[in-house]
Motif scaffolding. Structure first.
Motif, PDB file in Angstrom:
ATOM      1  N   LEU A 153      17.535  65.707 -15.555  1.00 55.16           N
ATOM      2  CA  LEU A 153      17.759  67.148 -15.470  1.00 55.16           C
ATOM      3  C   LEU A 153      19.218  67.447 -15.109  1.00 55.16           C
ATOM      4  O   LEU A 153      19.848  68.321 -15.713  1.00 55.16           O
ATOM      5  CB  LEU A 153      16.826  67.784 -14.440  1.00 55.16           C
ATOM      6  CG  LEU A 153      17.006  69.281 -14.213  1.00 55.16           C
ATOM      7  CD1 LEU A 153      16.695  70.050 -15.489  1.00 55.16           C
ATOM      8  CD2 LEU A 153      16.132  69.752 -13.073  1.00 55.16           C
ATOM      9  N   PHE A 154      19.761  66.710 -14.152  1.00 56.30           N
ATOM     10  CA  PHE A 154      21.158  66.895 -13.775  1.00 56.30           C
ATOM     11  C   PHE A 154      22.076  66.627 -14.963  1.00 56.30           C
ATOM     12  O   PHE A 154      22.999  67.386 -15.236  1.00 56.30           O
ATOM     13  CB  PHE A 154      21.495  65.958 -12.612  1.00 56.30           C
ATOM     14  CG  PHE A 154      22.930  65.993 -12.205  1.00 56.30           C
ATOM     15  CD1 PHE A 154      23.445  67.085 -11.532  1.00 56.30           C
ATOM     16  CD2 PHE A 154      23.772  64.934 -12.491  1.00 56.30           C
ATOM     17  CE1 PHE A 154      24.769  67.130 -11.150  1.00 56.30           C
ATOM     18  CE2 PHE A 154      25.100  64.969 -12.115  1.00 56.30           C
ATOM     19  CZ  PHE A 154      25.597  66.061 -11.447  1.00 56.30           C
ATOM     20  N   ARG A 155      21.799  65.564 -15.719  1.00 54.72           N
ATOM     21  CA  ARG A 155      22.619  65.219 -16.872  1.00 54.72           C
ATOM     22  C   ARG A 155      22.524  66.314 -17.937  1.00 54.72           C
ATOM     23  O   ARG A 155      23.512  66.664 -18.558  1.00 54.72           O
ATOM     24  CB  ARG A 155      22.169  63.879 -17.424  1.00 54.72           C
ATOM     25  CG  ARG A 155      23.017  63.394 -18.555  1.00 54.72           C
ATOM     26  CD  ARG A 155      22.750  61.952 -18.880  1.00 54.72           C
ATOM     27  NE  ARG A 155      23.499  61.132 -17.925  1.00 54.72           N
ATOM     28  CZ  ARG A 155      22.950  60.336 -17.015  1.00 54.72           C
ATOM     29  NH1 ARG A 155      21.663  60.223 -16.924  1.00 54.72           N
ATOM     30  NH2 ARG A 155      23.686  59.636 -16.192  1.00 54.72           N
ATOM     31  N   MET A 156      21.336  66.878 -18.144  1.00 53.73           N
ATOM     32  CA  MET A 156      21.186  67.938 -19.120  1.00 53.73           C
ATOM     33  C   MET A 156      21.967  69.184 -18.703  1.00 53.73           C
ATOM     34  O   MET A 156      22.576  69.848 -19.536  1.00 53.73           O
ATOM     35  CB  MET A 156      19.718  68.296 -19.307  1.00 53.73           C
ATOM     36  CG  MET A 156      19.494  69.289 -20.426  1.00 53.73           C
ATOM     37  SD  MET A 156      17.797  69.789 -20.581  1.00 53.73           S
ATOM     38  CE  MET A 156      17.574  70.757 -19.105  1.00 53.73           C
ATOM     39  N   ILE A 157      21.963  69.493 -17.417  1.00 51.80           N
ATOM     40  CA  ILE A 157      22.715  70.655 -16.927  1.00 51.80           C
ATOM     41  C   ILE A 157      24.212  70.441 -17.133  1.00 51.80           C
ATOM     42  O   ILE A 157      24.929  71.342 -17.553  1.00 51.80           O
ATOM     43  CB  ILE A 157      22.384  70.930 -15.450  1.00 51.80           C
ATOM     44  CG1 ILE A 157      20.955  71.462 -15.349  1.00 51.80           C
ATOM     45  CG2 ILE A 157      23.366  71.916 -14.840  1.00 51.80           C
ATOM     46  CD1 ILE A 157      20.427  71.543 -13.934  1.00 51.80           C
ATOM     47  N   ILE A 158      24.688  69.229 -16.855  1.00 50.02           N
ATOM     48  CA  ILE A 158      26.112  68.937 -17.019  1.00 50.02           C
ATOM     49  C   ILE A 158      26.509  68.994 -18.489  1.00 50.02           C
ATOM     50  O   ILE A 158      27.565  69.501 -18.841  1.00 50.02           O
ATOM     51  CB  ILE A 158      26.451  67.548 -16.432  1.00 50.02           C
ATOM     52  CG1 ILE A 158      26.166  67.504 -14.936  1.00 50.02           C
ATOM     53  CG2 ILE A 158      27.887  67.163 -16.717  1.00 50.02           C
ATOM     54  CD1 ILE A 158      26.962  68.476 -14.117  1.00 50.02           C
ATOM     55  N   LEU A 159      25.663  68.482 -19.374  1.00 50.10           N
ATOM     56  CA  LEU A 159      25.989  68.426 -20.797  1.00 50.10           C
ATOM     57  C   LEU A 159      25.547  69.675 -21.564  1.00 50.10           C
ATOM     58  O   LEU A 159      25.634  69.692 -22.789  1.00 50.10           O
ATOM     59  CB  LEU A 159      25.342  67.192 -21.418  1.00 50.10           C
ATOM     60  CG  LEU A 159      25.857  65.857 -20.897  1.00 50.10           C
ATOM     61  CD1 LEU A 159      24.985  64.733 -21.402  1.00 50.10           C
ATOM     62  CD2 LEU A 159      27.299  65.654 -21.288  1.00 50.10           C
ATOM     63  N   ALA A 160      25.075  70.690 -20.892  1.00 51.48           N
ATOM     64  CA  ALA A 160      24.547  71.877 -21.564  1.00 51.48           C
ATOM     65  C   ALA A 160      25.577  72.522 -22.479  1.00 51.48           C
ATOM     66  O   ALA A 160      25.260  72.894 -23.611  1.00 51.48           O
ATOM     67  CB  ALA A 160      24.045  72.888 -20.537  1.00 51.48           C
ATOM     68  N   GLU A 161      26.788  72.661 -22.030  1.00 49.76           N
ATOM     69  CA  GLU A 161      27.827  73.303 -22.838  1.00 49.76           C
ATOM     70  C   GLU A 161      28.112  72.482 -24.094  1.00 49.76           C
ATOM     71  O   GLU A 161      28.267  73.025 -25.185  1.00 49.76           O
ATOM     72  CB  GLU A 161      29.107  73.476 -22.020  1.00 49.76           C
ATOM     73  CG  GLU A 161      30.190  74.248 -22.719  1.00 49.76           C
ATOM     74  CD  GLU A 161      29.878  75.729 -22.825  1.00 49.76           C
ATOM     75  OE1 GLU A 161      30.395  76.351 -23.760  1.00 49.76           O
ATOM     76  OE2 GLU A 161      29.138  76.252 -21.993  1.00 49.76           O
ATOM     77  N   ALA A 162      28.153  71.167 -23.970  1.00 51.08           N
ATOM     78  CA  ALA A 162      28.402  70.310 -25.132  1.00 51.08           C
ATOM     79  C   ALA A 162      27.218  70.316 -26.091  1.00 51.08           C
ATOM     80  O   ALA A 162      27.383  70.087 -27.286  1.00 51.08           O
ATOM     81  CB  ALA A 162      28.691  68.889 -24.672  1.00 51.08           C
ATOM     82  N   LEU A 163      26.019  70.573 -25.586  1.00 52.25           N
ATOM     83  CA  LEU A 163      24.828  70.630 -26.438  1.00 52.25           C
ATOM     84  C   LEU A 163      24.618  72.010 -27.059  1.00 52.25           C
ATOM     85  O   LEU A 163      23.693  72.199 -27.829  1.00 52.25           O
ATOM     86  CB  LEU A 163      23.589  70.251 -25.624  1.00 52.25           C
ATOM     87  CG  LEU A 163      23.526  68.797 -25.160  1.00 52.25           C
ATOM     88  CD1 LEU A 163      22.376  68.606 -24.187  1.00 52.25           C
ATOM     89  CD2 LEU A 163      23.378  67.869 -26.340  1.00 52.25           C
ATOM     90  N   GLY A 164      25.460  72.975 -26.719  1.00 50.00           N
ATOM     91  CA  GLY A 164      25.386  74.292 -27.329  1.00 50.00           C
ATOM     92  C   GLY A 164      24.687  75.346 -26.501  1.00 50.00           C
ATOM     93  O   GLY A 164      24.473  76.457 -26.965  1.00 50.00           O
ATOM     94  N   VAL A 165      24.332  75.031 -25.280  1.00 52.24           N
ATOM     95  CA  VAL A 165      23.684  75.994 -24.393  1.00 52.24           C
ATOM     96  C   VAL A 165      24.766  76.623 -23.528  1.00 52.24           C
ATOM     97  O   VAL A 165      25.523  75.913 -22.871  1.00 52.24           O
ATOM     98  CB  VAL A 165      22.630  75.299 -23.500  1.00 52.24           C
ATOM     99  CG1 VAL A 165      21.998  76.294 -22.545  1.00 52.24           C
ATOM    100  CG2 VAL A 165      21.593  74.611 -24.341  1.00 52.24           C
TER     101      VAL A 165
END
Length: 85
Positions: A34-46
């Motif tokens: 979950l932490f990794r998804m939050i950090i990478l959210a901008e790169a994933l388009g969120v």
């Protein structure tokens, strides 16, 4: 005397936490994902309002990125600039 208390404490810890070690490891892995998804959210388009503050953490996440995206069910890397596969 001190070593006997330390061994007693280690035994109690093993008795109480031992059966749940796998559960604790799974919970920690889910929190890390979950932490990794939050950090990478901008790169994933969120859109991420905290992207400015989390961008400096991205280099620390790259070494585990391949294992993370495989756990999330993505066969290939979702980011163009990270070619781990």
């Amino acid at each position: 005397m001190t070593s006997s208390w330390a061994s007693f404490r280690a035994g109690l810890e093993e008795f109480y936490a031992g059966p749940y070690r796998r559960t604790f490891a799974r919970a920690r892995r889910e929190e890390d994902d979950l932490f990794r998804m939050i950090i990478l959210a901008e790169a994933l388009g969120v859109p991420d309002p905290a992207a400015y503050y989390t961008a400096e953490l991205m280099p620390f996440l790259y070494e585990d990125f391949h294992a993370w995206h495989r756990r999330m069910g993505m066969d290939r890397s979702p980011l163009e600039h990270i070619g781990c596969c």
